[in-house]
Design an enzyme around this catalytic site. Structure first.
Site, PDB file in Angstrom:
ATOM      1  N   GLY A  12       0.782  -1.234   0.000  1.00  0.00           N
ATOM      2  CA  GLY A  12       0.000   0.000   0.000  1.00  0.00           C
ATOM      3  C   GLY A  12       0.812   1.281   0.000  1.00  0.00           C
ATOM      4  N   ASN A  14       1.510   3.000  -2.594  1.00  0.00           N
ATOM      5  CA  ASN A  14       0.773   3.915  -3.487  1.00  0.00           C
ATOM      6  C   ASN A  14      -0.482   4.438  -2.795  1.00  0.00           C
ATOM      7  OD1 ASN A  14       1.876   4.192  -6.409  1.00  0.00           O
ATOM      8  ND2 ASN A  14       2.267   2.069  -5.830  1.00  0.00           N
ATOM      9  N   LYS A  65     -16.980 -14.383  -8.295  1.00  0.00           N
ATOM     10  CA  LYS A  65     -16.406 -13.041  -8.431  1.00  0.00           C
ATOM     11  C   LYS A  65     -17.520 -11.998  -8.590  1.00  0.00           C
ATOM     12  CE  LYS A  65     -12.846 -10.897 -11.219  1.00  0.00           C
ATOM     13  NZ  LYS A  65     -11.548 -11.371 -11.678  1.00  0.00           N
ATOM     14  N   MET A  90      -4.113  -7.189  -7.052  1.00  0.00           N
ATOM     15  CA  MET A  90      -3.608  -8.263  -7.909  1.00  0.00           C
ATOM     16  C   MET A  90      -4.743  -9.201  -8.333  1.00  0.00           C
ATOM     17  SD  MET A  90      -0.713  -7.018  -8.082  1.00  0.00           S
ATOM     18  CE  MET A  90       0.520  -8.083  -8.802  1.00  0.00           C
ATOM     19  N   ARG A  91      -5.742  -8.608  -8.948  1.00  0.00           N
ATOM     20  CA  ARG A  91      -6.925  -9.362  -9.343  1.00  0.00           C
ATOM     21  C   ARG A  91      -7.504  -8.666 -10.568  1.00  0.00           C
ATOM     22  NH1 ARG A  91      -9.673 -13.046  -6.532  1.00  0.00           N
ATOM     23  NH2 ARG A  91      -8.198 -12.912  -4.827  1.00  0.00           N
ATOM     24  N   ILE A  93     -10.234  -7.121 -12.870  1.00  0.00           N
ATOM     25  CA  ILE A  93     -11.572  -6.549 -12.673  1.00  0.00           C
ATOM     26  C   ILE A  93     -12.540  -7.250 -13.635  1.00  0.00           C
ATOM     27  CG2 ILE A  93     -12.940  -4.420 -12.861  1.00  0.00           C
ATOM     28  CD1 ILE A  93     -10.976  -4.329 -10.527  1.00  0.00           C
ATOM     29  N   ASN A 107      -5.453   2.109 -13.435  1.00  0.00           N
ATOM     30  CA  ASN A 107      -4.499   1.182 -12.823  1.00  0.00           C
ATOM     31  C   ASN A 107      -3.088   1.705 -13.017  1.00  0.00           C
ATOM     32  OD1 ASN A 107      -3.506  -1.301 -11.680  1.00  0.00           O
ATOM     33  ND2 ASN A 107      -3.018  -2.014 -13.745  1.00  0.00           N
ATOM     34  N   HIS A 109       0.848   0.323 -13.412  1.00  0.00           N
ATOM     35  CA  HIS A 109       1.538  -0.925 -13.756  1.00  0.00           C
ATOM     36  C   HIS A 109       3.040  -0.653 -13.830  1.00  0.00           C
ATOM     37  CE1 HIS A 109       1.871  -4.933 -15.450  1.00  0.00           C
ATOM     38  NE2 HIS A 109       2.725  -4.441 -16.322  1.00  0.00           N
TER      39      HIS A 109
HETATM   40  C1  GAR Z   1       3.034  -1.296  -7.506  1.00  0.00           C
HETATM   41  O1  GAR Z   1       4.394  -1.216  -7.823  1.00  0.00           O
HETATM   42  C2  GAR Z   1       2.196  -1.492  -8.749  1.00  0.00           C
HETATM   43  O2  GAR Z   1       2.794  -0.948  -9.893  1.00  0.00           O
HETATM   44  C3  GAR Z   1       2.113  -2.987  -8.841  1.00  0.00           C
HETATM   45  O3  GAR Z   1       1.984  -3.418  -7.514  1.00  0.00           O
HETATM   46  C4  GAR Z   1       2.754  -2.553  -6.686  1.00  0.00           C
HETATM   47  C5  GAR Z   1       1.987  -2.264  -5.425  1.00  0.00           C
HETATM   48  O4  GAR Z   1       2.809  -1.590  -4.515  1.00  0.00           O
HETATM   49  N1  GAR Z   1       1.007  -3.396  -9.633  1.00  0.00           N
HETATM   50  C6  GAR Z   1       1.038  -4.447 -10.454  1.00  0.00           C
HETATM   51  O5  GAR Z   1       1.995  -5.177 -10.574  1.00  0.00           O
HETATM   52  C7  GAR Z   1      -0.242  -4.660 -11.252  1.00  0.00           C
HETATM   53  N2  GAR Z   1      -0.038  -5.596 -12.298  1.00  0.00           N
HETATM   54  P1  GAR Z   1       2.210  -0.891  -3.227  1.00  0.00           P
HETATM   55  O6  GAR Z   1       1.310  -1.937  -2.531  1.00  0.00           O
HETATM   56  O7  GAR Z   1       3.393  -0.568  -2.394  1.00  0.00           O
HETATM   57  O8  GAR Z   1       1.447   0.310  -3.665  1.00  0.00           O
END
Ligand code: GAR
Length: 186
Positions: A12, A14, A65, A90-91, A93, A107, A109
């Site tokens: 989390g 982000n 789902k 990580m799911r 939508i 999103n 990525h």
């Molecule tokens: C982030 O780096 C994001 O880009 C990635 O998960 C991380 C979550 O970090 N997302 C993916 O890989 C989606 N395919 P966080 O929990 O520290 O925000």
């Protein structure tokens, strides 16, 4: 004031960057809901610290789902959510959420899409030996990591340590996500 929902499954960072930007007034909106599909995930502690209500569920306790997505959409309707930000959710939508919130879900990525889609983007890019990495923010549609791109930022890296790529990339993510959300809400 506009209302944001953040979906996350893990640490989390982000979530925290967005919640902090809302608290500071750098984003003119409020994080009104955290949706988390992993009981015990660290993001839940961060939400508590920011006073953000969380809907945490265990996907296995729903028959399908569609059932948990209906509950998420109902909760977002009740709060009047304007924008959904996936931040390490990580799911994929599904159609239930896309029917009700399509065009309002973005999103982040950790790769330069359309290269390296999926859950192991950084590891795949390092294994491929790329020299330029990056971050993509895109609209979410029914394709995997395939919706229209909103923002991208690249950075060079010559090494072979995925953890270091994650570290560099996350710093960019935190700034780019805040900037992008701010623009979208204006
Ligand atoms: C982030 O780096 C994001 O880009 C990635 O998960 C991380 C979550 O970090 N997302 C993916 O890989 C989606 N395919 P966080 O929990 O520290 O925000």
């Amino acid at each position: 004031m506009k209302k944001i929902a953040i979906f996350a499954s893990g640490s989390g960072t982000n979530f925290e960057a967005i919640a902090q930007a809302c608290a500071d007034g750098r984003i003119d909106a409020r994080v009104a809901l955290l949706v988390c599909d992993v009981p015990g995930a660290k993001v839940l502690e961060r939400a508590e610290r920011f006073g953000v209500p969380a809907f945490c569920f265990s996907p296995r306790s729903y028959a399908s789902k569609a059932d948990f997505e209906r509950e998420i959409a109902d909760r977002m309707d009740a709060l009047g959510i304007d924008l959904v930000c996936l931040a390490g959710y990580m799911r994929i939508i599904g159609p239930t959420l896309l029917e009700r919130y399509g065009g309002r879900i973005i999103n982040i990525h950790p790769a330069l899409l359309p290269a390296f889609k999926g859950a192991h983007a950084v590891e795949d890019a390092v294994a491929y030996g790329v020299k330029v990495y990056g971050i993509t923010i895109h609209w979410v549609d029914e394709t995997l990591d395939g919706g229209k791109i909103i923002a991208q930022e690249a950075f060079p890296y010559e090494g072979s340590d995925p953890a270091e790529v994650h570290r560099i990339g996350q710093k960019i993510e935190h700034r780019l996500y805040v900037e992008t959300i701010n623009k979208l809400l204006q």
